[in-house]
Design a protein around this motif. Structure first.
Motif, PDB file in Angstrom:
ATOM      1  N   CYS A 195      31.495  39.572  36.193  1.00 47.28           N
ATOM      2  CA  CYS A 195      31.344  40.022  34.806  1.00 47.28           C
ATOM      3  C   CYS A 195      29.978  39.635  34.248  1.00 47.28           C
ATOM      4  O   CYS A 195      29.323  40.419  33.557  1.00 47.28           O
ATOM      5  CB  CYS A 195      32.409  39.385  33.910  1.00 47.28           C
ATOM      6  N   GLY A 200      29.698  43.671  37.604  1.00 44.96           N
ATOM      7  CA  GLY A 200      30.372  44.031  36.355  1.00 44.96           C
ATOM      8  C   GLY A 200      29.542  43.832  35.103  1.00 44.96           C
ATOM      9  O   GLY A 200      30.059  43.945  33.988  1.00 44.96           O
ATOM     10  N   TYR A 203      29.768  46.394  32.213  1.00 44.50           N
ATOM     11  CA  TYR A 203      31.076  46.785  31.705  1.00 44.50           C
ATOM     12  C   TYR A 203      31.693  45.674  30.856  1.00 44.50           C
ATOM     13  O   TYR A 203      31.560  44.505  31.173  1.00 44.50           O
ATOM     14  CB  TYR A 203      32.023  47.105  32.873  1.00 44.50           C
ATOM     15  N   GLN A 206      37.070  45.320  32.500  1.00 42.13           N
ATOM     16  CA  GLN A 206      37.060  45.527  33.942  1.00 42.13           C
ATOM     17  C   GLN A 206      38.139  44.695  34.613  1.00 42.13           C
ATOM     18  O   GLN A 206      38.681  43.748  34.032  1.00 42.13           O
ATOM     19  CB  GLN A 206      35.690  45.170  34.513  1.00 42.13           C
ATOM     20  N   PRO A 332      40.616  50.302  32.457  1.00 44.15           N
ATOM     21  CA  PRO A 332      39.346  49.584  32.562  1.00 44.15           C
ATOM     22  C   PRO A 332      38.181  50.543  32.749  1.00 44.15           C
ATOM     23  O   PRO A 332      38.354  51.683  33.199  1.00 44.15           O
ATOM     24  CB  PRO A 332      39.537  48.725  33.813  1.00 44.15           C
ATOM     25  N   ALA A 334      35.814  49.691  34.868  1.00 43.42           N
ATOM     26  CA  ALA A 334      35.505  49.542  36.293  1.00 43.42           C
ATOM     27  C   ALA A 334      36.512  48.640  36.971  1.00 43.42           C
ATOM     28  O   ALA A 334      37.088  47.743  36.344  1.00 43.42           O
ATOM     29  CB  ALA A 334      34.098  48.971  36.464  1.00 43.42           C
ATOM     30  N   THR A 368      36.940  55.833  35.795  1.00 47.37           N
ATOM     31  CA  THR A 368      36.953  54.431  36.202  1.00 47.37           C
ATOM     32  C   THR A 368      36.056  54.241  37.418  1.00 47.37           C
ATOM     33  O   THR A 368      36.307  54.802  38.486  1.00 47.37           O
ATOM     34  CB  THR A 368      38.376  53.970  36.551  1.00 47.37           C
TER      35      THR A 368
END
Length: 399
Positions: A195, A200, A203, A206, A332, A334, A368
């Motif tokens: 993340c 990620g 995004y 996710q 989500p 992703a 997605t």
């Protein structure tokens, strides 16, 4: 009143540090908006953080045609945090700065698979590792571990595939090391790192899916880990895919874990070889069936081996069904795939993504993204260290 003001000031400085860690370089105006602090509080706190050499000002001459824009950023290599991740009978132990830059890394094999030996293997190496660092680390340790971890982030409630139940990791570490520790499922730790620093980063909403010796998910809403009422949100490996399927270690039948994990792929390969099927992995007379690993099967599948391809497609298809369910439930932006299998086989990733899009609601599945994690073996330690800092840090640790 004076004590309250001191506490508020310390809280605001930590708030600023956490915001810079999560968002990178930020202007003073954006920092005020992101933290919810007043301009005056931000100004005073920033001055103290600059004096402490934790934060510095930087300019971006390309930001405007006029006066260069001024941003605030963490000073590289100021403040050291430590995290460790246990996987495949080995600890990966790392020290990072607050921006996620790696300072030092060590690989530590476990003496056996018992919880006591696994923790002891780490503990006997921790003190020498800490002593070798140029600056004393913040005394908080983040651990990424297998299994279900309680919401107190101290206890492994269960890791059935290893025979671990009710392991008080936090208590053991306090006794042996004297540090505060935070324990988190290793896949959720890896997802947090993705993340903030990996695949990620673009995004906000996710899901990270780790596929290795087990399967687990990390669900991140606005980049915050969703833990659930007792810390169990994301136990995707123990969701039922085939009601009459194989028996799982957890006692249920047809769990995703016994359909798509690395051990299952290996078992299926051995079973079909013994039934008379052939594979390029065993063309050599010296080839040992028991030494063939899931990663080998994944690579052979990508190169066109028929048996390996059939096994990989079957395992990935079951994973794709689970991914479709996640898409329909959480919508989500992703899904990030990590662990042994996504890195071993493009066919595994492509098959899972294709089945997900076939089975999810078309309006959701089509938008997605499916990505493979970027941080590899440092993702677990980095995510665990960050999660521990998020949970337990206070500004006095820097003073």
């Amino acid at each position: 009143m004076a004590g309250s003001e001191i506490s508020d000031k310390k809280g605001s400085k930590l708030n600023i540090l956490q915001t810079l860690r999560k968002h990178g370089n930020v202007s003073r105006i954006d920092l005020t908006r992101l933290t919810g602090l007043s301009r005056a509080t931000v100004s005073v706190s920033i001055a103290e953080l600059i004096e402490s050499k934790l934060v510095r000002e930087t300019t971006d001459r390309m930001a405007t045609k006029g006066r260069p824009a001024t941003y605030l950023e963490l000073v590289p290599y100021a403040g050291t945090i430590i995290g460790a991740d246990y996987d495949n009978s080995r600890w990966t132990l790392c020290a990072f700065d607050l921006s996620g830059n790696i300072i030092k890394k060590a690989s530590i094999p476990a003496a056996s698979s018992s919880a006591e030996d696994v923790l002891h293997s780490l503990l006997i190496q921790l003190k020498p590792f800490i002593g070798s660092l140029e600056q004393p680390p913040i005394p908080i340790l983040g651990l990424g571990v297998p299994g279900l971890v309680d919401s107190d982030y101290q206890t492994i409630r269960s890791a059935p595939e290893l025979g671990w139940y009710h392991i008080d990791v936090g208590g053991i570490l306090r006794k042996e090391l004297g540090w505060t520790s935070v324990t988190i499922n290793r896949h959720r730790a890896r997802g947090l790192a993705e993340c903030r620093y990996g695949s990620g980063q673009d995004y906000h909403h996710q899901i990270y899916l780790g596929v290795g010796s087990g399967i687990a998910a990390g669900i991140y809403i606005d980049r915050q880990l969703m833990s659930g009422s007792t810390g169990g949100a994301g136990e995707l490996g123990h969701t039922t895919i085939l009601p009459d399927g194989p028996l799982c270690h957890c006692g249920n039948h047809g769990c995703l874990q016994v359909l798509s994990s690395a051990p299952t792929i290996e078992q299926q390969f051995r079973k079909r070889i013994r039934q008379g099927e052939a594979s390029v992995l065993l063309n050599n007379e010296d080839s040992d069936l028991q030494m063939v690993r899931a990663e080998d099967i994944g690579k052979a599948a990508d190169l066109g081996d028929e048996l390996s391809g059939a096994i990989i497609k079957q395992a990935a298809s079951y994973l794709g069904i689970a991914m479709a369910n996640l898409v329909n439930l959480f919508n989500p932006e992703a899904i990030i795939l990590g662990g042994r299998m996504p890195h071993a086989s493009k066919l595994f990733v492509d098959t899972a993504a294709s089945v997900m899009r076939q089975r999810a609601s078309s309006s959701l599945g089509a938008v997605t993204a499916v990505k493979v994690n970027a941080l590899h073996d440092i993702g677990g330690p980095l995510g665990a260290a960050n999660f521990a800092f998020d949970q337990k840090a206070h500004i006095s640790l820097f003073q």
